[in-house]
Design an enzyme around this catalytic site. Structure first.
Site, mmCIF file in Angstrom:
data_model
loop_
_atom_site.group_PDB
_atom_site.id
_atom_site.type_symbol
_atom_site.label_atom_id
_atom_site.label_comp_id
_atom_site.label_asym_id
_atom_site.label_seq_id
_atom_site.Cartn_x
_atom_site.Cartn_y
_atom_site.Cartn_z
ATOM 1 N N ALA A 1 0.869 -1.189 0.000
ATOM 2 C CA ALA A 1 0.000 0.000 0.000
ATOM 3 C C ALA A 1 0.901 1.232 0.000
ATOM 4 C CB ALA A 1 -0.971 -0.007 1.180
ATOM 5 N N HIS B 1 6.802 5.739 2.038
ATOM 6 C CA HIS B 1 7.647 4.677 1.474
ATOM 7 C C HIS B 1 8.526 5.235 0.357
ATOM 8 C CE1 HIS B 1 3.964 2.300 2.802
ATOM 9 N NE2 HIS B 1 4.923 1.750 3.516
#
Ligand code: AMP
Length: 280
Positions: free
Chosen positions: A32, A37
């Protein structure tokens, strides 16, 4: 970008890179993938010859009443993000590849890292993270592994694991990426309704108020925590689990507020549990 699903293939690829003398950067994730990230991946890209990411929703770190089944999964979108960030190799194992059976030997986090804040509220969570991160570090063998400050207690635990158990990997901490209104970017933000999303900004506003009290000269940890607590308590529908000023390495309470300490909080907004922290 190369996709591998087997541990043997992953290991062969990273072994070959190491033998060539390549610096290997590793970003473990549960998928996700979002801007948080991406920041880790970009930093890894800038600092290493080979960038390896993993996408694995690790069942060991979810409690029985937690969101393992509903945790957001979107492989195609994740692959697009990883490709855009210049990732060389992604490990996408099935659950049975990592845990063919529940492991009989696991790591256990002890002391204040395990007993306080996230450790107290999510018993066994950090043990599950430690156990999977240890396995992934063994499989990838990175020079550097990248973790977000967003999960400050997890970061402290990983640093301590690497030190206590002599892992040969450098741990690199990356600052928390936020939405324009301050909300820390998180895969779990997807659970929030529009009204909850608005209320969710309270968490960062509260932590900022605590930090502002420190910057204004307050050195009593209780006063810093109270300044944050006041903001949280003013908004109905935001239920704080804790607000605590702690040592960034041990997560023990501090006697005097000092720069570098972590002001951490967790709160429930509707059914969603959010965590955040700021550094003094
Ligand atoms: P997760 O996929 O939630 O397990 O997170 C994977 C890594 O991304 C962990 O090291 C997290 O701390 C990091 N991370 C998650 N959200 C953020 C964020 N908003 N800013 C920076 N790092 C983050």
């Amino acid at each position: 970008m190369r996709e591998v699903a087997s541990s043997a293939e992953l290991r062969a690829a990273t072994d070959a890179a190491r033998q060539r003398g390549a610096g290997v950067g590793f970003v473990p994730t549960m998928g996700a993938l979002h801007a948080g990230h991406r920041a880790l991946l970009a930093r890894a890209r800038a600092e290493n010859d080979l960038v390896v990411a993993s996408v694995f929703v690790n069942p060991l770190q979810f409690g029985p009443a937690e969101d393992l089944a509903s945790y957001p999964r979107d492989r195609e979108a994740d692959l697009a993000v990883l490709t855009a960030e210049g990732t060389d190799l992604v490990f996408l194992p099935a659950e049975r590849e990592v845990w063919p059976a529940p492991p009989k030997v696991r790591l256990r986090v002890t002391g204040s890292l395990a007993d306080r804040l996230e450790g107290l509220i999510r018993p066994g969570h950090l043990d599950g993270v430690a156990t999977v991160v240890a396995k992934l570090l063994h499989l990838v063998g990175p020079s550097r592994a990248y973790f977000g400050q967003k999960d400050a207690q997890q970061l402290a635990m990983v640093r301590r694991m690497v030190e206590d158990l002599a892992f040969p990997n450098e741990i690199v901490a990356c600052p928390t990426v936020r939405e324009p209104d301050g909300l820390a970017v998180s895969s779990r933000n997807a659970y929030l309704s529009a009204a909850e999303r608005e209320r969710a900004t309270t968490l960062y506003r509260a932590l900022s108020a605590g930090r502002a009290a420190f910057l204004a000269g307050r050195r009593d940890p209780g006063a810093v925590e109270a300044a944050a607590r006041e903001v949280l308590d003013a908004v109905a529908g935001v239920k704080p689990d804790y607000v605590a000023l702690v040592d960034p390495a041990t997560f023990e309470p501090v006697r005097h507020a000092e720069p570098g300490q972590v002001l951490a909080s967790a709160a429930r907004v509707g059914q969603t549990r959010l965590i955040d922290n700021v550094l003094l």
